[in-house]
Scaffold this active site. Structure first.
Site, mmCIF file in Angstrom:
data_model
loop_
_atom_site.group_PDB
_atom_site.id
_atom_site.type_symbol
_atom_site.label_atom_id
_atom_site.label_comp_id
_atom_site.label_asym_id
_atom_site.label_seq_id
_atom_site.Cartn_x
_atom_site.Cartn_y
_atom_site.Cartn_z
ATOM 1 N N GLU B 52 0.877 -1.158 0.000
ATOM 2 C CA GLU B 52 0.000 0.000 0.000
ATOM 3 C C GLU B 52 0.917 1.211 0.000
ATOM 4 O O GLU B 52 1.785 1.337 0.854
ATOM 5 C CB GLU B 52 -0.788 -0.012 1.306
ATOM 6 C CG GLU B 52 -2.247 0.239 1.186
ATOM 7 C CD GLU B 52 -2.857 0.373 2.554
ATOM 8 O OE1 GLU B 52 -2.809 1.483 3.092
ATOM 9 O OE2 GLU B 52 -3.306 -0.649 3.103
ATOM 10 N N ASP B 63 -4.918 10.636 9.477
ATOM 11 C CA ASP B 63 -3.660 10.051 9.923
ATOM 12 C C ASP B 63 -3.128 10.668 11.201
ATOM 13 O O ASP B 63 -3.283 11.861 11.442
ATOM 14 C CB ASP B 63 -2.612 10.184 8.815
ATOM 15 C CG ASP B 63 -2.897 9.217 7.676
ATOM 16 O OD1 ASP B 63 -2.908 8.010 7.938
ATOM 17 O OD2 ASP B 63 -3.138 9.679 6.550
#
Lengths: 409, 274
Positions: B52, B63
């Protein structure tokens, strides 16, 4: 690369947005992480139900009148009008609200909604601190814990508001990511929300973010324009010729503009031009940006070729944001509202002009609106009328202004 | 999908081997383009079954601090969406079988132009996309053109996804499902494996697709335990922190960075291969 969608075709109504998916034409929408989607949908349903609830409306009106002090006066600024020598200038005096700005109109609406939804914790982002103070205030009033995300840079330049929030019992979380300003505070508030989905209500301070926030905040702030319309008809027996308001995210402007959008009134939004639009140090998203997706909505953004968000700059912490509410983006592209910009130094001059002629110390945010008024009023006829939203008072800004003028307090 | 579907054949191979897969996340261009390229090329041999690759963005709202910092390091060393596509193109010159999924936020792709982007992504050898800020409500933006172009659309399922929502989320999802084990941001808390198992049982009632679990998986033991209940375990922040731990004072990669990071990946992968 994404292009703009400027379309000068007149519409039947400019008050019809958003559609069911929260779009104002190309703009708006719900660009959020899946974790937040169920919450956003819940919020939309709860807000729709609240709008139809007489009880909710009654509570909102009660606190607006008895706690905030509404209606705010529509004041004829005679000295300023005479000194500029043109159009008659009226101030909509939302700086006289409890907490010193228009922000409380929205935080009251949202906290009443949070209570209805049974939420037990409130978070908010703040730039200048006015929204943070307004949120901390209603949290104290309704006895809910309050966490305010504020950029480290803004904490430094808005010390009085930081202390106010602390006095009101809020927890201030300094945000050091990015440039430590409003955009980064909003990122961290969204990160908090996604981690505390069960109990937390996020009170967004401007007409931006995922649907339903832009429409909901506009609705709560529209009390400004509804009052102004009524007051203007009472004072002059007619509508004003021109409305002027400053724009960061654009909540005070949308609040004043929205009730007038279908009337024959010229409407002008004033963005923060910082050091000038020709430099890369400004916060004028409509004039200097292009459509993009950030913070849950599509709107005009300051960004580079690769879609990375640029830092905004303005002497006013409240306008220091690289985006703008999606409804403004839409009104811009349809040409219904004119958007202009004013530099830091022009705003500073207008700030002093207001102090000297009217005995009102304005916030640096509406000083931008006033700088534009000072440009256009002398070019207008003496029979013409301008209404400017004086959306905040300047106590919080005296240190910034002293610094800019080279004065030591 | 056809037999050259790298995601499908990877999960078939894993099923034959009787184990779950390791999905590794790194941010493209972190800490610099060349180190990042070499790291990506060494990940499959170190034990990554699926790669990924994060597309750097200035405002990564989902995040935590580790991946935020990785995004900023990558951007500071000149990363861009174009650079990310180039990176995969170079990777594909040497590796034809490891699936590569791009993960990130919509705005850089929106500026690139979605239809232009999906064409270039397919040409570069990218297998699928995970878009954090494009829920099903916004499928016409990128999901529809991506699927038409032959890219997999890997959707995030979360602890807040109720039954109705799940049905909507699973529509248009392909390749595999990424189950986000906590309501929160990357690299912070970890969920109990028992609660993940229950959640996956509920999701499997609605889909045959393989399920990878991510957010809060940091150690070989957590990878092993996740592999007991899921088809894949995603590790991101722990790898990014290992990169961060091997930077010199000026932020440059230390000579041992690649060995250290691939060593960690081997260790994580060991949890699935014993």
């Amino acid at each position: 690369m994404a292009s703009t969608t400027r379309n000068p075709e007149p519409l039947e109504s400019y008050r019809s947005g958003p559609d069911d998916h929260g779009h104002f034409g190309l703009f708006g929408g719900r660009f959020v992480a899946e974790t937040l989607m169920p919450l956003i949908l819940d919020l939309e349903a709860a807000y729709t139900a609240a709008q139809q609830s007489p009880e909710f409306q009654r509570d909102f009106d009660y606190y607006a009148a008895h706690y905030t002090g509404r209606p705010s006066p529509l004041y004829f600024a005679k000295s300023l009008t005479e000194s500029l020598g043109g159009a008659k200038i009226y101030f909509k005096r939302d700086e006289l609200n409890h907490t010193g700005s228009h922000k409380i109109n929205n935080t009251l609406g949202q906290i009443l909604l949070a209570k209805r939804m049974g939420k037990s914790r409130i978070i908010a982002e703040t730039g200048a601190g006015q929204h943070g103070v307004a949120t901390a205030t209603v949290c104290a009033l309704f006895d809910l814990p309050c966490v305010v995300y504020m950029g480290a840079t803004d904490i430094e330049r808005q010390a009085p508001n930081v202390f106010r929030m602390k006095l009101l019992g809020a927890e201030i979380v300094p945000v050091t990511s990015g440039t430590g300003t409003l955009k980064d505070a909003m990122n961290d508030a969204l990160r908090d929300w996604v981690a505390n989905v069960a109990d937390t209500f996020y009170i967004i301070g401007t007409v931006a973010g995922p649907h339903p926030y832009p429409a909901m905040v506009r609705d709560f702030q529209s009390i400004i324009g509804r009052e102004a319309k009524e007051q203007m008809l009472a004072a002059e027996g007619r509508l004003p010729d021109t409305l002027v308001a400053c724009i960061g995210g654009g909540s005070n402007a949308m609040g004043l503009f929205h009730p007038f959008l279908d009337d024959p009134v010229q409407i002008v939004g004033v963005e923060a031009g910082g050091y000038g639009i020709e430099t890369d140090k400004h916060a004028a998203s409509l004039t200097g940006g292009r459509p993009g997706v950030l913070h849950g909505n599509r709107t005009y953004l300051l960004q580079n070729e690769d879609g990375q968000i640029n830092d905004a700059h303005s002497i006013s912490a409240g306008l220091d944001y690289p985006g703008i509410g999606p409804e403004h983006a839409w009104l811009h592209d349809h040409g219904r509202v004119d958007y202009v910009s004013v530099t830091d130094s022009e705003a500073l001059e207008a700030f002093q002009l207001c102090c000297r002629t009217e005995g009102i110390i304005p916030a640096l945010e509406p000083a931008h609106a006033l700088a534009h008024v000072a440009k256009i009023a002398p070019t207008m006829d003496k029979e013409q009328i301008i209404v400017m939203n004086l959306c905040g008072r300047g106590d919080k800004d005296i240190f910034t202004v002293a610094d800019a003028l080279g004065v030591e307090i | 999908m056809s037999s050259d579907d790298r995601i499908q054949s990877t999960f078939e191979r894993l099923r034959e081997e009787g184990r779950a897969g390791l999905v590794t996340f790194v941010t493209a261009g972190d800490p610099d383009p060349e180190t990042s390229q070499q790291l990506m090329e060494r990940l499959p041999d170190a034990g990554a079954d699926i790669i990924e690759l994060g597309m750097p963005f200035s405002d990564p709202m989902a995040d935590g601090p580790a991946i935020q910092a990785a995004n900023l390091r990558a951007l500071a060393s000149g990363a861009s969406l174009r650079g990310t596509l180039d990176m995969v193109r170079r990777f594909r010159e040497k590796n034809r079988h490891t699936p590569v999924i791009l993960m990130g936020y919509f705005n850089p792709i929106y500026q690139y132009g979605p239809s232009h982007f999906v064409t270039d992504a397919v040409a570069a050898g990218i297998d699928g996309l995970i878009m954090v800020d494009l829920p099903p409500e916004e499928d016409q933006e990128l999901c529809d053109p991506a699927r038409t172009a032959g890219l997999h659309w890997v959707r995030l399922v979360t602890p807040t996804s109720n039954e109705d929502r799940l049905k909507q989320v699973l529509q248009n999802t392909s390749g595999f499902i990424y189950y986000v084990s906590i309501a929160g941001i990357t690299g912070t808390r970890s969920a109990a494996v028992s609660s993940i198992g229950d959640a996956l049982t509920a999701v499997r009632k609605h889909t045959q697709l393989p399920i990878a679990v991510g957010f809060g998986i940091n150690t070989a033991e957590q990878v092993r335990a996740t592999g007991e209940v899921a088809d894949g375990a995603v590790v991101g922040s722990a790898i990014i922190r290992e990169i961060e731990n091997n930077l010199d004072e000026s932020g440059g990669a230390k000579p041992e960075l690649l060995d250290r990071v691939t060593g960690l990946v081997s260790d994580l992968s060991g949890g699935l291969r014993r």
